[in-house]
Design a protein around this motif. Structure first.
Motif, PDB file in Angstrom:
ATOM      1  N   VAL A 285      35.426  27.760  72.197  1.00  0.00           N
ATOM      2  CA  VAL A 285      35.514  29.200  71.962  1.00  0.00           C
ATOM      3  C   VAL A 285      34.257  29.900  72.461  1.00  0.00           C
ATOM      4  O   VAL A 285      34.320  30.975  73.070  1.00  0.00           O
ATOM      5  CB  VAL A 285      35.751  29.489  70.471  1.00  0.00           C
ATOM      6  CG1 VAL A 285      35.764  30.991  70.204  1.00  0.00           C
ATOM      7  CG2 VAL A 285      37.063  28.860  70.007  1.00  0.00           C
ATOM      8  N   ALA A 286      33.086  29.307  72.220  1.00  0.00           N
ATOM      9  CA  ALA A 286      31.839  29.916  72.665  1.00  0.00           C
ATOM     10  C   ALA A 286      31.775  30.032  74.182  1.00  0.00           C
ATOM     11  O   ALA A 286      31.287  31.035  74.728  1.00  0.00           O
ATOM     12  CB  ALA A 286      30.653  29.101  72.147  1.00  0.00           C
ATOM     13  N   ALA A 287      32.275  29.007  74.882  1.00  0.00           N
ATOM     14  CA  ALA A 287      32.281  29.058  76.344  1.00  0.00           C
ATOM     15  C   ALA A 287      33.176  30.192  76.846  1.00  0.00           C
ATOM     16  O   ALA A 287      32.806  30.928  77.772  1.00  0.00           O
ATOM     17  CB  ALA A 287      32.751  27.719  76.906  1.00  0.00           C
ATOM     18  N   ILE A 288      34.344  30.338  76.246  1.00  0.00           N
ATOM     19  CA  ILE A 288      35.231  31.449  76.637  1.00  0.00           C
ATOM     20  C   ILE A 288      34.563  32.775  76.307  1.00  0.00           C
ATOM     21  O   ILE A 288      34.596  33.734  77.107  1.00  0.00           O
ATOM     22  CB  ILE A 288      36.583  31.339  75.906  1.00  0.00           C
ATOM     23  CG1 ILE A 288      37.253  30.000  76.160  1.00  0.00           C
ATOM     24  CG2 ILE A 288      37.510  32.475  76.330  1.00  0.00           C
ATOM     25  CD1 ILE A 288      38.436  29.723  75.249  1.00  0.00           C
ATOM     26  N   ALA A 289      33.934  32.847  75.131  1.00  0.00           N
ATOM     27  CA  ALA A 289      33.311  34.092  74.686  1.00  0.00           C
ATOM     28  C   ALA A 289      32.199  34.543  75.625  1.00  0.00           C
ATOM     29  O   ALA A 289      31.958  35.749  75.782  1.00  0.00           O
ATOM     30  CB  ALA A 289      32.762  33.918  73.277  1.00  0.00           C
ATOM     31  N   ALA A 290      31.522  33.603  76.261  1.00  0.00           N
ATOM     32  CA  ALA A 290      30.465  33.962  77.207  1.00  0.00           C
ATOM     33  C   ALA A 290      31.018  34.699  78.420  1.00  0.00           C
ATOM     34  O   ALA A 290      30.259  35.346  79.152  1.00  0.00           O
ATOM     35  CB  ALA A 290      29.720  32.707  77.648  1.00  0.00           C
ATOM     36  N   LEU A 291      32.326  34.615  78.637  1.00  0.00           N
ATOM     37  CA  LEU A 291      32.986  35.271  79.770  1.00  0.00           C
ATOM     38  C   LEU A 291      33.819  36.474  79.340  1.00  0.00           C
ATOM     39  O   LEU A 291      34.504  37.077  80.161  1.00  0.00           O
ATOM     40  CB  LEU A 291      33.891  34.259  80.484  1.00  0.00           C
ATOM     41  CG  LEU A 291      33.199  32.976  80.980  1.00  0.00           C
ATOM     42  CD1 LEU A 291      34.246  31.947  81.387  1.00  0.00           C
ATOM     43  CD2 LEU A 291      32.257  33.284  82.138  1.00  0.00           C
ATOM     44  N   ALA A 292      33.751  36.825  78.058  1.00  0.00           N
ATOM     45  CA  ALA A 292      34.621  37.868  77.512  1.00  0.00           C
ATOM     46  C   ALA A 292      34.091  39.263  77.822  1.00  0.00           C
ATOM     47  O   ALA A 292      32.984  39.454  78.332  1.00  0.00           O
ATOM     48  CB  ALA A 292      34.767  37.679  76.009  1.00  0.00           C
ATOM     49  N   ASP A 293      34.912  40.275  77.478  1.00  0.00           N
ATOM     50  CA  ASP A 293      34.537  41.660  77.731  1.00  0.00           C
ATOM     51  C   ASP A 293      33.945  42.347  76.505  1.00  0.00           C
ATOM     52  O   ASP A 293      33.631  43.534  76.540  1.00  0.00           O
ATOM     53  CB  ASP A 293      35.744  42.465  78.243  1.00  0.00           C
ATOM     54  CG  ASP A 293      36.930  42.436  77.271  1.00  0.00           C
ATOM     55  OD1 ASP A 293      36.742  42.045  76.093  1.00  0.00           O
ATOM     56  OD2 ASP A 293      38.041  42.804  77.693  1.00  0.00           O
ATOM     57  N   SER A 294      33.815  41.613  75.396  1.00  0.00           N
ATOM     58  CA  SER A 294      33.252  42.195  74.179  1.00  0.00           C
ATOM     59  C   SER A 294      32.643  41.086  73.334  1.00  0.00           C
ATOM     60  O   SER A 294      32.807  39.890  73.625  1.00  0.00           O
ATOM     61  CB  SER A 294      34.337  42.941  73.386  1.00  0.00           C
ATOM     62  OG  SER A 294      35.426  42.077  73.067  1.00  0.00           O
ATOM     63  N   GLU A 295      31.965  41.479  72.278  1.00  0.00           N
ATOM     64  CA  GLU A 295      31.209  40.540  71.453  1.00  0.00           C
ATOM     65  C   GLU A 295      32.113  39.589  70.664  1.00  0.00           C
ATOM     66  O   GLU A 295      33.176  39.971  70.193  1.00  0.00           O
ATOM     67  CB  GLU A 295      30.345  41.347  70.482  1.00  0.00           C
ATOM     68  CG  GLU A 295      29.489  40.529  69.547  1.00  0.00           C
ATOM     69  CD  GLU A 295      28.657  41.408  68.634  1.00  0.00           C
ATOM     70  OE1 GLU A 295      27.567  41.810  69.042  1.00  0.00           O
ATOM     71  OE2 GLU A 295      29.133  41.718  67.507  1.00  0.00           O
ATOM     72  N   THR A 296      31.637  38.362  70.521  1.00  0.00           N
ATOM     73  CA  THR A 296      32.288  37.358  69.670  1.00  0.00           C
ATOM     74  C   THR A 296      31.324  36.944  68.565  1.00  0.00           C
ATOM     75  O   THR A 296      30.142  36.712  68.820  1.00  0.00           O
ATOM     76  CB  THR A 296      32.696  36.126  70.493  1.00  0.00           C
ATOM     77  OG1 THR A 296      33.755  36.476  71.393  1.00  0.00           O
ATOM     78  CG2 THR A 296      33.162  34.986  69.590  1.00  0.00           C
ATOM     79  N   VAL A 297      31.846  36.871  67.355  1.00  0.00           N
ATOM     80  CA  VAL A 297      31.049  36.441  66.209  1.00  0.00           C
ATOM     81  C   VAL A 297      31.724  35.214  65.602  1.00  0.00           C
ATOM     82  O   VAL A 297      32.867  35.282  65.136  1.00  0.00           O
ATOM     83  CB  VAL A 297      30.918  37.549  65.150  1.00  0.00           C
ATOM     84  CG1 VAL A 297      30.097  37.054  63.960  1.00  0.00           C
ATOM     85  CG2 VAL A 297      30.276  38.802  65.761  1.00  0.00           C
TER      86      VAL A 297
END
Length: 460
Positions: A342-354
């Motif tokens: 999930v963290a790897a995908i989140a690094a490529l996302a368009d908004s913040e991940t918590v």
């Protein structure tokens, strides 16, 4: 938070005489996806289920056949440990794509042996209670990284059950115990905040205790509850009913563990990176053999990916993830072993991940929270560590060396980012052999359609 680089593992998934690419030929260049995916594949068996079923089969009242088990470093360590303690385990022909079935024949448990735990949490947490039923001394040790993993809970639990354990006060590997051939059992209180494996390891063996076991968790938080539910389900399938009268309390009566033949489900956590590839690269990825019902935590990946922007469709025996061209950040509690993906995908996302509720990941193969923060930041990301998780903010990423820290999930996290970011190189892709020796073959093979990146410092 700075994180020291640690030694490479000794295990060579390419064969004892083959060169280890991460040592002799340099880092593995993570391939970039150059076109939308159209992939369909089946994955090897679940590590969590394979190692639980191996323990139960070794303690059962007759032979058990495990069909389509995982063959990886973690399961090989479990097999060799159980053989050393007196269990006969034979490879027999099967219909699985990824290796032989396993015929497990229980034997009289005996000590006088040393157990190599490698980096396998299931071996170091599940096998000491088994060894306590053996007659004689049993020594436990593992890779250098294993000595940093928390073990005090299981050491103190065995002592409370009357088992003689010598760890020189470390609460960690190496340690030894002296089994007397039986464990009285009864009531036991532990703090399993560091790992649910402490609970599972005791529950798996509890039916063989003379008085069974009433186990109480005393900590404020219990991580990875689905893994405990998996343990209870595997026991129930072998005729052992575990009562759960209140949260954090389990009652296991003394009983026979029935022999049975078991079909091992594909590893759904290992499916995570492949399904994530559809979201990152576009197109679709279908994993076959997906169970209609399961206790595997990896099944949550379908819901997570849908929240992050994917389209998820199900058909009998399969699950398909399709990328929509967008990757959204999310808030997610208790991602457990899925957090690196999930963290790897989140690094490529368009908004913040918590990500929250994953403090226990600091005690895995490495401190996964520190490792993820370090590596994503090193390639241009913006990550903040919290006490129990990560905050990941979108920023343009760049290529660079991605360190795996002897952690299979760190290695696959780097491969996910590499699909979208040219120049990512994984320092030790061979560590994926811990639970998926075929990772490189599947990731860059014809079924995924991801073209390998030409190496800059060697050839894999």
């Amino acid at each position: 938070m700075a994180l020291s680089r640690i030694a490479k593992p000794q295990f060579n998934p390419y064969g004892d005489d083959a060169p280890q690419p991460e040592r002799e030929l340099g880092p593995w260049p993570a391939p970039v996806a150059t076109a939308p995916l159209r992939a369909r594949l089946q994955l090897p068996g679940s590590k969590s289920l394979t190692n639980r079923e191996l323990v139960l089969a070794a303690l059962a009242d007759g032979p058990s056949l495990l069909r389509a088990p995982l063959h990886s470093r973690d399961t090989a360590l479990m097999i060799e440990a159980l053989r050393a303690l007196g269990t006969r385990i034979d490879e027999v022909p099967g219909d699985g794509e990824y290796g032989a079935d396993l015929l497990v024949t229980p034997g009289e448990l005996s000590g006088g042996v040393s157990i190599d735990c490698g980096l396998a949490g299931t071996v170091m947490r599940f096998l000491p209670p088994v060894a306590a039923l053996a007659l004689g001394p049993v020594a436990f040790d593992g890779d250098p990284g294993a000595r940093r993993r928390p073990m005090r809970t299981i050491v103190d639990a065995l002592r409370a059950l009357g088992v003689d354990v010598n760890d020189d006060g470390r609460g960690a590997l190496p340690f030894s115990l002296y089994g007397t051939g039986a464990v009285e059992g009864g009531e036991l209180a532990i703090d399993a905040s560091a790992s649910s494996q402490f609970v599972s390891g005791l529950l798996l063996v509890a039916p063989r205790f003379t008085r069974g076991l009433t186990l109480r968790h005393t900590g404020e938080r219990l991580p990875s509850l689905p893994h405990i539910e998996m343990t209870i389900a595997t026991l129930a399938d072998r005729g052992v009913e575990v009562a759960n009268p209140e949260p954090g309390v389990w009652v296991v009566p003394p009983s026979t563990i029935a022999a049975r033949d078991v079909d091992i489900e594909p590893d759904l956590s290992n499916a995570g990176p492949f399904l994530a590839a559809a979201l990152v690269a576009g197109g679709s990825v279908t994993v076959t053999g997906w169970p209609a019902e399961t206790t595997q935590v990896g099944a949550q990946m379908a819901v997570i990916l849908e929240r992050m922007g994917a389209t998820v469709t199900r058909a009998p025996g399969e699950l398909t993830v399709t990328g929509t061209g967008a990757i959204h950040g999310i808030e997610l509690d208790e991602a457990s072993e899925l957090a690196p993906t999930v963290a790897a995908i989140a690094a490529l996302a368009d908004s913040e991940t918590v990500l929250t509720g994953i403090a226990h990941l600091r005690g895995h193969e490495t401190d996964r929270l520190a490792a993820l923060a370090t590596e994503i930041t090193a390639v241009g990301g913006d990550v903040t560590e919290t006490d129990d998780g990560l905050i990941i903010r979108p920023r343009p990423l760049r290529g660079g060396l991605w360190h795996s820290y002897e952690d299979h999930r760190m290695a696959t996290a780097g491969a996910i980012i590499g699909l979208a970011v040219p120049g990512i190189e994984i320092d030790d892709i061979a560590t994926t052999a811990k639970t998926l020796p075929q990772f490189v073959e599947l990731w860059t093979g014809p079924r995924m359609g991801i073209v390998p990146t030409p190496p800059t410092s060697g050839l894999l």
